[in-house]
Design a protein around this motif. Sequence first.
Motif, PDB file in Angstrom:
ATOM      1  N   TRP A   3     -11.302   3.997  -3.233  1.00  0.00           N
ATOM      2  CA  TRP A   3     -11.010   3.960  -1.909  1.00  0.00           C
ATOM      3  C   TRP A   3     -10.583   2.513  -1.458  1.00  0.00           C
ATOM      4  O   TRP A   3      -9.679   2.285  -0.916  1.00  0.00           O
ATOM      5  CB  TRP A   3     -11.769   4.724  -0.989  1.00  0.00           C
ATOM      6  N   ALA A   4     -11.651   1.589  -1.372  1.00  0.00           N
ATOM      7  CA  ALA A   4     -11.260   0.223  -1.023  1.00  0.00           C
ATOM      8  C   ALA A   4     -10.795  -0.569  -2.115  1.00  0.00           C
ATOM      9  O   ALA A   4      -9.756  -1.444  -1.518  1.00  0.00           O
ATOM     10  CB  ALA A   4     -12.968  -0.186  -0.956  1.00  0.00           C
ATOM     11  N   LYS A   5     -10.655  -0.269  -3.451  1.00  0.00           N
ATOM     12  CA  LYS A   5     -10.375  -1.034  -4.438  1.00  0.00           C
ATOM     13  C   LYS A   5      -8.750  -0.841  -4.710  1.00  0.00           C
ATOM     14  O   LYS A   5      -7.898  -1.614  -5.280  1.00  0.00           O
ATOM     15  CB  LYS A   5     -11.023  -1.058  -5.679  1.00  0.00           C
ATOM     16  N   VAL A   6      -8.436   0.554  -4.695  1.00  0.00           N
ATOM     17  CA  VAL A   6      -7.059   0.983  -5.029  1.00  0.00           C
ATOM     18  C   VAL A   6      -6.450   1.744  -3.824  1.00  0.00           C
ATOM     19  O   VAL A   6      -5.284   1.191  -3.472  1.00  0.00           O
ATOM     20  CB  VAL A   6      -7.122   2.133  -6.377  1.00  0.00           C
ATOM     21  N   PHE A   7      -6.874   2.565  -3.108  1.00  0.00           N
ATOM     22  CA  PHE A   7      -6.121   3.611  -2.154  1.00  0.00           C
ATOM     23  C   PHE A   7      -5.797   2.781  -1.061  1.00  0.00           C
ATOM     24  O   PHE A   7      -4.748   2.553  -0.622  1.00  0.00           O
ATOM     25  CB  PHE A   7      -7.291   4.697  -1.659  1.00  0.00           C
ATOM     26  N   LEU A   8      -6.618   1.785  -0.272  1.00  0.00           N
ATOM     27  CA  LEU A   8      -6.374   1.094   0.901  1.00  0.00           C
ATOM     28  C   LEU A   8      -5.477   0.087   0.352  1.00  0.00           C
ATOM     29  O   LEU A   8      -4.305  -0.090   1.188  1.00  0.00           O
ATOM     30  CB  LEU A   8      -7.526   0.568   1.412  1.00  0.00           C
ATOM     31  N   PRO A   9      -5.511  -0.676  -0.580  1.00  0.00           N
ATOM     32  CA  PRO A   9      -4.418  -1.682  -0.920  1.00  0.00           C
ATOM     33  C   PRO A   9      -3.124  -1.040  -1.070  1.00  0.00           C
ATOM     34  O   PRO A   9      -2.187  -1.721  -0.615  1.00  0.00           O
ATOM     35  CB  PRO A   9      -4.994  -2.327  -2.251  1.00  0.00           C
ATOM     36  N   THR A  10      -3.049   0.100  -1.603  1.00  0.00           N
ATOM     37  CA  THR A  10      -1.749   0.731  -1.741  1.00  0.00           C
ATOM     38  C   THR A  10      -1.082   1.117  -0.465  1.00  0.00           C
ATOM     39  O   THR A  10      -0.038   0.815  -0.296  1.00  0.00           O
ATOM     40  CB  THR A  10      -1.939   1.896  -2.806  1.00  0.00           C
ATOM     41  N   LEU A  11      -1.902   1.522   0.428  1.00  0.00           N
ATOM     42  CA  LEU A  11      -1.472   2.060   1.644  1.00  0.00           C
ATOM     43  C   LEU A  11      -1.129   0.772   2.531  1.00  0.00           C
ATOM     44  O   LEU A  11      -0.121   0.800   3.275  1.00  0.00           O
ATOM     45  CB  LEU A  11      -2.775   2.734   2.715  1.00  0.00           C
ATOM     46  N   LEU A  12      -1.958  -0.420   2.272  1.00  0.00           N
ATOM     47  CA  LEU A  12      -1.331  -1.832   3.085  1.00  0.00           C
ATOM     48  C   LEU A  12       0.034  -2.319   2.657  1.00  0.00           C
ATOM     49  O   LEU A  12       0.865  -2.843   3.367  1.00  0.00           O
ATOM     50  CB  LEU A  12      -2.283  -2.798   2.829  1.00  0.00           C
ATOM     51  N   LEU A  13       0.195  -2.095   1.381  1.00  0.00           N
ATOM     52  CA  LEU A  13       1.741  -2.440   0.657  1.00  0.00           C
ATOM     53  C   LEU A  13       2.588  -1.621   1.308  1.00  0.00           C
ATOM     54  O   LEU A  13       3.710  -2.138   1.785  1.00  0.00           O
ATOM     55  CB  LEU A  13       1.267  -2.108  -0.925  1.00  0.00           C
ATOM     56  N   TRP A  14       2.238  -0.285   1.206  1.00  0.00           N
ATOM     57  CA  TRP A  14       3.429   0.572   1.943  1.00  0.00           C
ATOM     58  C   TRP A  14       3.731   0.031   3.593  1.00  0.00           C
ATOM     59  O   TRP A  14       4.814   0.216   4.220  1.00  0.00           O
ATOM     60  CB  TRP A  14       3.024   2.020   1.877  1.00  0.00           C
ATOM     61  N   VAL A  15       2.489   0.316   4.156  1.00  0.00           N
ATOM     62  CA  VAL A  15       2.593  -0.152   5.681  1.00  0.00           C
ATOM     63  C   VAL A  15       3.386  -1.676   5.794  1.00  0.00           C
ATOM     64  O   VAL A  15       4.024  -1.580   6.817  1.00  0.00           O
ATOM     65  CB  VAL A  15       1.380  -0.359   6.271  1.00  0.00           C
TER      66      VAL A  15
END
Length: 166
Positions: A3-15
Amino acid sequence: RKWAKVFLPTLLLWVGDQPNIWSIPEDNIVHALREIIKVVYPTFAALDDVRPNTPIFSVASQRLSGWRHSLGSTAIALLDCYFASDPNTDVEQTCEALLRKRAFAYEDLDSSNPDKAFHGAFILQLLANAHLRSCAGSVDVPALHLAHKQYRARGAIALCVTAVSR
């Protein structure tokens, strides 16, 4: 851990590449969350449970608010360091010069050349430290077109310009 290492960074990249990061429609966020889940958690079967007012949506939204806040705080720290580096600097005069025609956003402070827009040292440092660093660990999500060669960060850049100008 994902969640912290992959999911959220990917969401931030999209945002960070959204045209208006202050007002992303909930449907778009739900779509992004579901597509990221498909890649990061391929065995997750309850995609219909990802919608507004659910824990996943709420926690992700909270993290996005934190990211925006962090970018503003980083801008303040960056400018504080800049002005502290030379105690003889006339802060008011320097601010006026940087804000005139948003010169701070241009490489070499040359606001007459549109090709130098968004290449200013303050913008690049803020983008690197507050946004791109947060995206470390992100993965490609084909449905969201996040391939690095296509990544533009238009929303994150707009937020950087806004944070520095405030």
